[in-house]
Design a protein around this motif. Structure first.
Motif, short mmCIF file in Angstrom:
data_model
loop_
_atom_site.label_atom_id
_atom_site.label_comp_id
_atom_site.label_asym_id
_atom_site.label_seq_id
_atom_site.Cartn_x
_atom_site.Cartn_y
_atom_site.Cartn_z
N GLN A 43 0.80 -1.22 0.00
CA GLN A 43 0.00 0.00 0.00
C GLN A 43 0.84 1.27 0.00
OE1 GLN A 43 -2.81 -0.23 3.21
NE2 GLN A 43 -3.95 -1.88 2.26
N LEU A 44 1.95 1.25 0.67
CA LEU A 44 2.71 2.50 0.84
C LEU A 44 3.87 2.67 -0.13
CD1 LEU A 44 2.74 2.89 4.71
CD2 LEU A 44 1.14 3.80 3.04
N HIS A 45 4.33 1.61 -0.80
CA HIS A 45 5.45 1.72 -1.75
C HIS A 45 6.59 2.55 -1.17
CE1 HIS A 45 2.87 0.79 -5.59
NE2 HIS A 45 2.62 -0.04 -4.60
N LEU A 46 7.14 2.09 -0.07
CA LEU A 46 8.22 2.80 0.60
C LEU A 46 9.45 2.90 -0.29
CD1 LEU A 46 7.86 1.17 4.12
CD2 LEU A 46 7.04 3.41 3.40
N PRO A 47 10.21 3.98 -0.17
CA PRO A 47 11.42 4.15 -0.99
C PRO A 47 12.38 2.97 -0.81
CG PRO A 47 10.92 6.15 0.23
CD PRO A 47 9.99 5.10 0.75
N GLY A 48 12.87 2.46 -1.92
CA GLY A 48 13.83 1.36 -1.88
C GLY A 48 13.22 -0.01 -1.73
N ILE A 49 11.89 -0.10 -1.61
CA ILE A 49 11.24 -1.40 -1.48
C ILE A 49 10.27 -1.57 -2.64
CG2 ILE A 49 9.79 -2.88 -0.03
CD1 ILE A 49 10.92 -1.44 2.40
N ASP A 50 10.72 -2.32 -3.66
CA ASP A 50 9.85 -2.58 -4.79
C ASP A 50 9.04 -3.85 -4.53
OD1 ASP A 50 11.62 -4.71 -5.22
OD2 ASP A 50 12.54 -3.80 -6.99
N ARG A 51 8.26 -4.26 -5.50
CA ARG A 51 7.38 -5.41 -5.32
C ARG A 51 8.16 -6.69 -5.01
NH1 ARG A 51 4.79 -8.59 -9.81
NH2 ARG A 51 3.86 -10.24 -8.60
N ALA A 52 9.28 -6.90 -5.70
CA ALA A 52 10.08 -8.11 -5.46
C ALA A 52 10.60 -8.15 -4.03
CB ALA A 52 11.23 -8.18 -6.46
N VAL A 53 11.04 -7.02 -3.52
CA VAL A 53 11.53 -6.96 -2.14
C VAL A 53 10.36 -7.19 -1.17
CG1 VAL A 53 12.57 -5.48 -0.38
CG2 VAL A 53 13.50 -5.49 -2.70
N ALA A 54 9.22 -6.57 -1.43
CA ALA A 54 8.04 -6.76 -0.58
C ALA A 54 7.66 -8.24 -0.53
CB ALA A 54 6.88 -5.92 -1.08
N ASP A 55 7.70 -8.92 -1.68
CA ASP A 55 7.35 -10.34 -1.72
C ASP A 55 8.41 -11.19 -1.01
OD1 ASP A 55 5.11 -9.55 -3.12
OD2 ASP A 55 5.86 -10.22 -5.07
N SER A 56 9.67 -10.81 -1.13
CA SER A 56 10.74 -11.52 -0.41
C SER A 56 10.55 -11.38 1.09
CB SER A 56 12.11 -10.98 -0.81
OG SER A 56 12.37 -11.28 -2.15
N LEU A 57 10.13 -10.19 1.51
CA LEU A 57 9.89 -9.96 2.94
C LEU A 57 8.71 -10.80 3.44
CD1 LEU A 57 10.59 -6.15 3.21
CD2 LEU A 57 11.94 -8.00 4.18
N LEU A 58 7.69 -11.00 2.60
CA LEU A 58 6.58 -11.88 2.98
C LEU A 58 7.11 -13.28 3.26
CD1 LEU A 58 3.52 -12.59 3.26
CD2 LEU A 58 3.57 -13.12 0.81
N TYR A 59 7.91 -13.82 2.35
CA TYR A 59 8.48 -15.15 2.53
C TYR A 59 9.34 -15.21 3.80
CZ TYR A 59 11.14 -19.41 1.78
OH TYR A 59 11.71 -20.65 1.95
N GLU A 60 10.24 -14.24 3.93
CA GLU A 60 11.13 -14.20 5.09
C GLU A 60 10.34 -14.14 6.39
OE1 GLU A 60 14.89 -11.47 6.34
OE2 GLU A 60 12.95 -10.43 6.23
#
Length: 160
Positions: free
Chosen positions: A88-105
């Motif tokens: 929802q917020l699209h924080l700087p430096g966090i794209d969709r791939a990083v967001a999805d990696s964080l979900l897994y982690e």
């Protein structure tokens, strides 16, 4: 060092991925609102992410198809809150791939089986593009604010 978006970087020590809090939320008309902050320490980011009290989420959006819901429904609530915020917020430096990696982690860090974390990661990688694109709009629909905190602070006072 704390960045203005609520992400604290730590370079001096190796970070172990884990939630520092449990999800405390109440249901409001089909959505959930955090009653207390939710902090996640991420090895992927090398940072501490704080999701403030008052944040609104729908947890994981898992289709109610029997097989899919059996695998991923009503699980990984803390990881889903983190993922919702990032989408929802699209924080700087966090794209969709990083967001999805964080979900897994975050799922693995909170004790979900790796096969379930991989299944949910695969699902968001395959079909999550629409949710990513509409994320900021969904945040606006939900009021575009975090909401009041226990101290009465508004979203402009909360670090996200």
């Amino acid at each position: 060092m704390r960045l203005p978006i609520g992400i604290e970087t730590r370079h001096e020590n190796m970070i172990t991925s884990k939630f520092l809090d449990t999800v405390r939320a109440e249901k409001l008309d089909g959505i959930w609102q955090l009653l207390a902050p939710l902090r996640y320490q991420s090895e992927v980011l090398g940072a501490l992410i704080e999701i403030p009290s008052g944040y609104v989420t729908d947890f994981a959006s898992v289709p109610r198809l029997p097989f899919m819901y059996l695998i991923a429904g009503n699980t990984a609530h803390a990881a889903a809150v983190l993922h919702d915020m990032l989408y929802q917020l699209h924080l700087p430096g966090i794209d969709r791939a990083v967001a999805d990696s964080l979900l897994y982690e975050a799922m693995v860090a909170s004790g979900e089986p790796r096969w379930r974390a991989w299944s949910m990661w695969t699902a968001v990688r395959l079909v999550g593009w629409a949710a990513w694109r509409s994320g900021p709009g969904r945040f606006q629909v939900l009021g575009g604010q975090i909401g009041p905190t226990e101290t009465g602070a508004s979203s402009s006072d909360v670090r996200v």
